[in-house]
Design a protein around this motif. Structure first.
Motif, short mmCIF file in Angstrom:
data_model
loop_
_atom_site.label_atom_id
_atom_site.label_comp_id
_atom_site.label_asym_id
_atom_site.label_seq_id
_atom_site.Cartn_x
_atom_site.Cartn_y
_atom_site.Cartn_z
N ASN A 90 0.82 -1.22 0.00
CA ASN A 90 0.00 0.00 0.00
C ASN A 90 0.85 1.26 0.00
O ASN A 90 0.35 2.36 0.21
CB ASN A 90 -0.93 0.00 1.23
N ARG A 91 2.14 1.11 -0.24
CA ARG A 91 3.07 2.23 -0.08
C ARG A 91 3.36 2.92 -1.41
O ARG A 91 3.66 2.26 -2.41
CB ARG A 91 4.37 1.73 0.55
N VAL A 92 3.30 4.25 -1.39
CA VAL A 92 3.65 5.07 -2.55
C VAL A 92 4.92 5.84 -2.21
O VAL A 92 5.00 6.51 -1.18
CB VAL A 92 2.53 6.05 -2.91
N TRP A 94 3.67 7.25 1.33
CA TRP A 94 2.26 7.63 1.42
C TRP A 94 1.37 6.39 1.25
O TRP A 94 1.83 5.36 0.74
CB TRP A 94 1.91 8.65 0.35
N CYS A 95 0.13 6.51 1.65
CA CYS A 95 -0.81 5.38 1.55
C CYS A 95 -1.54 5.44 0.20
O CYS A 95 -2.17 6.45 -0.13
CB CYS A 95 -1.82 5.43 2.68
N ARG A 96 -1.44 4.38 -0.54
CA ARG A 96 -2.01 4.34 -1.89
C ARG A 96 -3.53 4.54 -1.88
O ARG A 96 -4.11 5.06 -2.86
CB ARG A 96 -1.66 2.99 -2.53
N ASP A 97 -4.19 4.13 -0.80
CA ASP A 97 -5.65 4.19 -0.75
C ASP A 97 -6.18 5.42 -0.01
O ASP A 97 -7.35 5.47 0.36
CB ASP A 97 -6.21 2.92 -0.11
N LEU A 126 -6.79 10.27 -2.74
CA LEU A 126 -6.57 9.92 -4.15
C LEU A 126 -6.55 11.14 -5.06
O LEU A 126 -5.92 11.12 -6.12
CB LEU A 126 -7.65 8.93 -4.62
N ASP A 164 -2.68 13.35 -4.79
CA ASP A 164 -1.40 12.62 -4.84
C ASP A 164 -1.05 11.99 -3.50
O ASP A 164 0.13 11.94 -3.11
CB ASP A 164 -0.27 13.54 -5.30
N HIS A 165 -2.08 11.55 -2.77
CA HIS A 165 -1.92 10.83 -1.50
C HIS A 165 -1.42 11.71 -0.36
O HIS A 165 -0.98 11.20 0.68
CB HIS A 165 -1.01 9.61 -1.68
#
Length: 585
Positions: A202-204, A319-322, A325, A328-329
């Motif tokens: 889930n990591r960006v 950042w959290c992908r979910d 949105l 850019d998180h």
């Protein structure tokens, strides 16, 4: 009409809707919920017993969400800490559900306040209409009987010409020991509340923010050589990014400024233009904070001069992908800890959350419409020395027992149809005890019910019957005095709160009982119930307390012949229940 769908604004709209009023809730951005949906997921309170009303309902719904989606015995339930630690996306969904349940509430986004029309009346003025503009330049004019300013900044209040203040009062002005010797224009610092994770799935990976300049961050290299910085992410100290514990559901962390730390995220002085700034000026301040705080993380993750142990640790975070949105998180709102403060009918100061001369409680407010237990908390108003390794001043964390908040903090002096639960009437030090999301929801709930009463009775908000307002709040599960052993789910809640509102819960403990503002520590900033604040309804009613309570009953019009007398079997609860029944409560 409620302007600003912050937690205070949402609570105000819901309360007014429950009271049968049609409500227009106007939010200038795309996202409702203020900081509770923009990264502040690690809610500020000390004991669960301090939560009631709108925030408790919200937290229960968050917990129920995790029970329904992940199961009643799931890790998410445990991580949510009774629903007070919700993921931003979950908090957002719950706020929308609260609004959707009230068919009389209309919510509109992306409408910014442009103008107000006022009529001069005596003794106060009146707002006749408010005009809003959307991003396309279209306007909408609204006529409302009562208006609520739910913004953090007090934007509607200021446009209406209400007296307000930014900065710190002198110590002598209100007799506040936490205030500076002389008044100044310093303002509590802001930062972002990032939501981050170490979960690879889930990591960006963060990227360099617009305007990134390496030279702005090389100073952190000296700071991390000190033993005062041992990790990039940690809790609660000796780190750069405070990763609040316990962890949030979904393996997420609420990231915050490190109190009294060697490296800070909050930027005193960089926010001075925010309170009275134009949208463009505020956007520039937003962008500067984003460039600084995202840039610091990018530097620590990517610059080859960063010692490997720090760089490798930093690279584990993203950042959290979910979440977020559309941005850019990254959180869409900056943590505006303090902006304008109304100077209204009652100015809340440090003294209002200090111990009374006698007993185990704080100063008593007969017109209380909310309560809290966090205390005066300021992350600093000025920075001395270099960006990295310098020191914040104006910082304090002042433990106090649970305190009450009077109705007058919501009331402007010169507008008869406006309530202000966000930028409440207070000193700088006093505001630092009120600027917490659960408190703002309680104040918003009170504003919503007060607005409904003002409409129903066709009277100025200043003339609302506070006793009637308190009864409505109690019926809606909102406490106006802290009672550690009679919570909103108790059948005795309404009666005990009513009796407490009249002063019946003062001095219940023997003279000389130790004063302890906090209960036993549970974890982090959270503790058991504050000692010295229980009603103890099962205790026998002693003769001395009976005499005092009978005198109180006379003063509030309760017939004495309806009240039981002290004997070996009559309890405190028996007396309070009988008094409430006789009074028609």
């Amino acid at each position: 009409m409620v302007y600003g769908a912050t937690p205070a604004g949402v609570a105000a709209a819901v309360a007014a809707g429950k009271s049968g009023q049609s409500v227009l809730l106007v939010e200038p951005t795309q996202r409702i919920g203020g900081l509770v949906t923009s990264g502040l997921s690690h809610t500020d309170f000390h004991s669960l017993e301090s939560l009631s009303g709108a925030f408790l309902d919200f937290a229960n719904r968050v917990e129920n969400h995790y029970a329904e989606t992940d199961g009643p015995e799931s890790q998410s339930i445990k991580d949510s800490y009774h629903g007070t630690f919700g993921e931003p996306k979950v908090n957002l969904a719950v706020f929308h559900t609260l609004l959707d349940e009230q068919p009389s509430i209309e919510l509109i986004h992306h409408h910014t306040l442009k103008a107000l029309s006022l009529t001069e009346t005596k003794p106060q003025n009146r707002i006749e209409s408010a005009t809003f503009v959307d991003p396309h330049g279209n306007t909408r004019t609204v006529h409302a009987q009562v208006l609520v300013d739910g913004t953090y900044e007090g934007d509607l209040m200021a446009m209406a010409g209400v007296d307000w203040r930014v900065g710190r009062e002198s110590r002598d002005e209100h007799g506040e020991s936490l205030a500076p010797e002389t008044a100044d224009s310093q303002l509590q610092a802001y930062n972002f509340r990032f939501i981050m994770t170490r979960d690879e799935a889930n990591r960006v990976t963060p990227v360099a923010p617009p305007g990134y300049r390496r030279e702005d961050f090389v100073g952190v290299l000296d700071a991390i050589e000190s033993d005062k910085i041992q990790r990039v992410f940690d809790y609660p100290s000796k780190c750069i990014f405070k990763a609040h514990l316990p962890v949030l559901p979904g393996g997420k962390y609420d990231i915050n400024d490190v109190s009294r730390g060697k490296v800070r995220l909050s930027l005193p002085g960089k926010n001075l233009g925010w309170p009275n700034g134009t949208p463009e000026e505020r956007q520039a301040i937003f962008a500067e904070h984003l460039r600084d705080q995202v840039g610091l993380l990018y530097f620590l993750q990517n610059d080859l001069e960063v010692p490997d142990k720090f760089r490798q640790e930093a690279l584990q975070w993203g950042w959290c992908r979910d979440e977020f949105l559309d941005t850019d998180h990254l959180p869409p709102q900056l943590y505006v800890r303090e902006a304008r403060r109304m100077q209204g009918a009652y100015i809340y100061t440090q003294a209002d959350s200090e111990y009374a001369e006698e007993g185990t409680r704080t100063v008593f407010h007969r017109d209380s419409i909310a309560m809290a237990d966090y205390g005066n908390n300021c992350h600093g108003t000025h920075h001395e020395g270099p960006r990295f390794g310098g020191k914040h001043s104006g910082e304090f964390y002042h433990p106090v027992p649970p305190y009450q908040i009077p109705y007058g903090v919501l009331l402007p002096k010169d507008i008869d149809n406006l309530l202000v639960p966000g930028a409440v009437s207070s000193s700088h030090v006093g505001f630092c005890a009120l600027r917490l999301e659960p408190v703002w929801m309680s104040l918003g709930q009170a504003a919503g019910h007060a607005a409904a009463l003002a409409v129903q009775q066709d009277q100025p908000v200043q003339q609302v019957d506070v006793a009637h307002l308190q009864r409505q709040l109690h019926a809606d599960g909102s406490a106006t005095i802290y009672v550690s052993d009679v919570l909103p789910d108790s059948p005795d809640f309404d009666a005990v709160q009513w009796w407490g509102a009249g002063g019946g819960l003062l001095k219940l403990y023997p003279a000389g009982t130790p004063r302890k503002p906090r209960g036993k520590k549970l974890h982090g900033q959270y503790s058991e119930a504050a000692p010295g604040h229980a009603a103890q309804l099962d205790l026998p009613l002693d003769a001395k307390l009976e005499q005092r309570w009978r005198a109180l009953a006379v003063s509030i019009g309760v017939p004495l012949d309806a009240l039981p007398k002290a004997n070996d079997t009559t309890t405190r609860g028996d007396f309070i229940r009988a008094a409430a029944t006789a009074a028609g409560e």
